[in-house]
Design an enzyme around this catalytic site. Structure first.
Site, PDB file in Angstrom:
ATOM      1  N   HIS A 224      -2.868  20.683   9.988  1.00 25.34           N
ATOM      2  CA  HIS A 224      -3.813  21.344   9.080  1.00 25.34           C
ATOM      3  C   HIS A 224      -3.265  22.714   8.663  1.00 25.34           C
ATOM      4  CE1 HIS A 224      -7.110  19.093  11.522  1.00 25.34           C
ATOM      5  NE2 HIS A 224      -7.040  18.487  10.341  1.00 25.34           N
TER       6      HIS A 224
ATOM      7  N   ARG B  47      -0.502  11.939   5.228  1.00 21.30           N
ATOM      8  CA  ARG B  47       0.460  11.828   6.330  1.00 21.30           C
ATOM      9  C   ARG B  47       1.323  10.576   6.244  1.00 21.30           C
ATOM     10  NH1 ARG B  47      -4.085  12.705  10.749  1.00 21.30           N
ATOM     11  NH2 ARG B  47      -4.953  11.242   9.266  1.00 21.30           N
TER      12      ARG B  47
ATOM     13  N   SER C 287      -6.498  15.086  14.986  1.00 26.32           N
ATOM     14  CA  SER C 287      -7.357  15.749  15.980  1.00 26.32           C
ATOM     15  C   SER C 287      -7.736  14.761  17.074  1.00 26.32           C
ATOM     16  CB  SER C 287      -8.623  16.288  15.311  1.00 26.32           C
ATOM     17  OG  SER C 287      -8.282  17.210  14.319  1.00 26.32           O
TER      18      SER C 287
ATOM     19  N   LYS D  61     -22.504  12.162  13.389  1.00 29.40           N
ATOM     20  CA  LYS D  61     -21.262  12.011  14.142  1.00 29.40           C
ATOM     21  C   LYS D  61     -21.234  12.942  15.349  1.00 29.40           C
ATOM     22  CE  LYS D  61     -16.600  11.579  12.914  1.00 29.40           C
ATOM     23  NZ  LYS D  61     -15.493  11.884  12.024  1.00 29.40           N
TER      24      LYS D  61
END
Ligand code: PNS
Length: 160
Positions: free
Chosen positions: A19, A91, A129, A43
């Protein structure tokens, strides 16, 4: 002058070097970057919103970087902020379909909004993460992949 503002949205639970790489490089292109943390009551997160904001601010300090939260549609938040660009890190090929769908949907919701993709440094292309949390939980070494402050926070949180 119209400021070129990009919004970098996500969960940042927690922020990692991938990030930070995108943010730092984005700051060379845009006048301002708003890191926008999504508030999603449905969440479960490891870090609270306040903790995530603190970790981002401690990890990267730049006068052109703002850290904010939003709920609802990203395009509505962007309108409020007068931002026209969504900044995303791409990515791997596996990211592509999801990113493609989001970019098209956001453009459909507001045709003035563009999604700007950047490719992170090679060493961060596999980083997420979720993986960082898992590895720290089981005692693996991710010290070169996250800021020290995040590493400490993870160890405290996971009572390692
Ligand atoms: O880090 P993530 O999970 O890839 O971030 C996804 C995020 C926060 C950018 C996306 O879920 C989002 O924008 N959510 C807000 C709701 C919204 O606008 N949904 C429509 C997007 S096509």
């Amino acid at each position: 002058m119209n400021k070129k503002i990009a919004v970098y949205a996500g969960s940042f639970d927690p922020i990692h070097n991938g990030h930070i790489d995108i943010i730092k490089r984005g700051l060379k292109i845009f006048d301002e970057i708003i890191v926008a943390i999504l508030i999603n009551e449905e969440k479960k997160y490891l870090f609270s919103i306040e903790e995530r904001i603190k970790l981002i601010k401690k990890s990267i300090n730049n006068k052109n970087l703002k850290v904010e939260t939003f709920s609802g549609l990203l395009v509505d938040f962007m309108k409020m902020k007068n931002a026209k660009v969504i900044l995303r890190g791409l990515r791997a090929v596996s990211d592509f379909e999801y990113e493609f769908q989001m970019a098209l949907m956001n453009h459909h919701l507001n045709p003035e909004i563009e999604t700007f993709f950047m490719v992170p440094k090679e060493e961060y292309t596999y980083l997420s993460s979720k993986l960082v949390k898992e590895v720290v939980k089981f005692g693996g070494d991710v010290s070169s992949l996250i800021p020290e402050v995040v590493h400490q926070a993870l160890k405290n949180k996971l009572k390692f």
